[in-house]
Design an enzyme around this catalytic site. Structure first.
Site, mmCIF file in Angstrom:
data_model
loop_
_atom_site.group_PDB
_atom_site.id
_atom_site.type_symbol
_atom_site.label_atom_id
_atom_site.label_comp_id
_atom_site.label_asym_id
_atom_site.label_seq_id
_atom_site.Cartn_x
_atom_site.Cartn_y
_atom_site.Cartn_z
ATOM 1 N N ASP A 60 -13.576 34.380 30.367
ATOM 2 C CA ASP A 60 -14.378 34.385 29.154
ATOM 3 C C ASP A 60 -15.142 33.051 29.129
ATOM 4 O OD1 ASP A 60 -15.296 35.064 26.532
ATOM 5 O OD2 ASP A 60 -13.728 33.778 25.703
ATOM 6 N N ASP B 75 -16.990 31.274 25.926
ATOM 7 C CA ASP B 75 -16.794 30.417 24.749
ATOM 8 C C ASP B 75 -15.310 30.265 24.420
ATOM 9 O OD1 ASP B 75 -19.582 30.294 24.574
ATOM 10 O OD2 ASP B 75 -19.672 32.020 23.219
ATOM 11 N N ASP C 124 -15.956 26.427 21.762
ATOM 12 C CA ASP C 124 -16.476 27.511 20.935
ATOM 13 C C ASP C 124 -17.084 26.920 19.665
ATOM 14 O OD1 ASP C 124 -17.026 30.092 20.213
ATOM 15 O OD2 ASP C 124 -14.989 30.591 19.592
ATOM 16 N N ASN D 100 -18.990 38.077 25.509
ATOM 17 C CA ASN D 100 -19.689 38.731 24.392
ATOM 18 C C ASN D 100 -20.710 37.747 23.840
ATOM 19 O OD1 ASN D 100 -17.930 40.909 24.555
ATOM 20 N ND2 ASN D 100 -16.879 40.490 22.622
ATOM 21 N N HIS E 299 -24.834 42.959 22.600
ATOM 22 C CA HIS E 299 -24.803 43.846 21.434
ATOM 23 C C HIS E 299 -23.988 43.266 20.291
ATOM 24 C CE1 HIS E 299 -25.266 46.474 25.118
ATOM 25 N NE2 HIS E 299 -26.394 46.656 24.454
ATOM 26 N N CYS F 82 -21.498 49.921 21.731
ATOM 27 C CA CYS F 82 -21.687 49.832 23.186
ATOM 28 C C CYS F 82 -20.328 49.880 23.886
ATOM 29 C CB CYS F 82 -22.422 48.550 23.557
ATOM 30 S SG CYS F 82 -21.409 47.061 23.378
HETATM 31 MG MG LIG Z 1 -13.908 33.233 23.741
HETATM 32 ZN ZN LIG Z 2 -22.472 45.622 24.759
#
Ligand SMILES: [Mg+2]
Ligand SMILES: [Zn+2]
Length: 178
Positions: free
Chosen positions: A7, A9, A15, A51, A91, A97
Site C-alpha cells: 500500500d 499512504d 498518510d 486507493n 474511483h 468499481c
Molecule cells: Mg494506507
Molecule cells: Zn476503482
C-alpha cells in the site's frame, strides 16, 4: 521472482486525512525507502497498489498523481531501491468499481501483469481494507502500525492472525530474515 505488494499512504509515505494532493506533500515514512532498497537488492519485485479516491473527489487530477508518483520513484531510486509498478484506483467509495480496496481487483491485475499467482505473496498495508483485499485475492496480508495501522489493530473486524509490525522496515526485516 519474489513479488511484494505495498500500500502507499501510511506504509511508504506518511498518510494525511487531507489526502496527498501534491508532490511536496509526499513525505516518506522513516525507514521505508531503505526497506524498499533492501527488497530490491534481495531481488524482490516491488509493486504498489493504492486507493486514490482524491481523483474521484476532484482533489487532484491524474497529471498531479503522476507527478506525485514520479517523486516517489525518484526518492526510492536515490535510496537504491526500485518500484516496478504502481497500480491505483481513481474511483470513489460509491462508484462500485472492482479495484478499490477492499475489492481485490488491483491484486488480480498485478498477478496478471506479473504473470504470477498471489499465494504467499506478502501484501503490506495499514488499513483494514488492505488486509481484506489481500485476503480476498489469496495473498498474504501483513499490517504495519504506521498510518492508520495502530487504529486498525484495534478494529473489531481485524483478523488477529494477521502479522503486525511497527513499520515497513520491520516487516521487510522479518520477510528477509525468513
Ligand atoms: Mg494506507
Ligand atoms: Zn476503482
Amino acid at each position: 521472482m519474489q513479488l511484494i505488494i505495498l500500500d502507499r499512504d501510511g506504509v511508504i509515505n506518511e498518510d494525511s486525512d487531507a489526502f496527498i494532493k501534491s508532490p511536496t506533500e509526499w513525505t516518506p515514512v522513516r525507514g521505508s525507502l531503505e526497506a524498499i532498497a533492501r527488497l530490491h537488492r534481495a531481488g524482490w519485485r516491488v509493486v504498489v497498489a493504492t486507493n486514490q479516491s482524491g481523483i474521484a473527489r476532484g482533489l487532484f487530477d491524474m497529471d498531479t498523481l503522476a507527478r506525485i508518483h514520479e517523486t516517489m520513484h525518484s526518492r526510492v531510486i536515490e535510496s537504491g531501491g526500485l518500484i516496478d509498478a504502481v497500480f491505483f484506483c481513481p474511483h470513489g467509495p460509491d462508484d462500485g468499481c472492482s479495484c478499490r480496496k477492499p475489492q481485490p481487483g488491483m491484486f488480480h491485475d498485478i498477478a496478471s501483469r506479473m504473470h504470477t499467482g498471489l499465494r504467499g505473496v506478502p501484501a503490506i498495508g495499514d488499513s483494514l481494507r488492505d488486509i481484506q483485499a489481500a485476503q480476498a485475492a489469496g495473498a498474504m496480508p501483513l499490517l504495519v502500525k504506521t498510518g492508520k495501522g495502530s487504529a486498525t489493530v484495534r478494529h473489531a473486524d481485524f483478523d488477529p492472525a494477521t502479522p503486525v509490525f511497527n513499520d515497513l522496515y520491520g516487516a521487510v526485516n522479518h520477510l528477509l530474515a525468513n
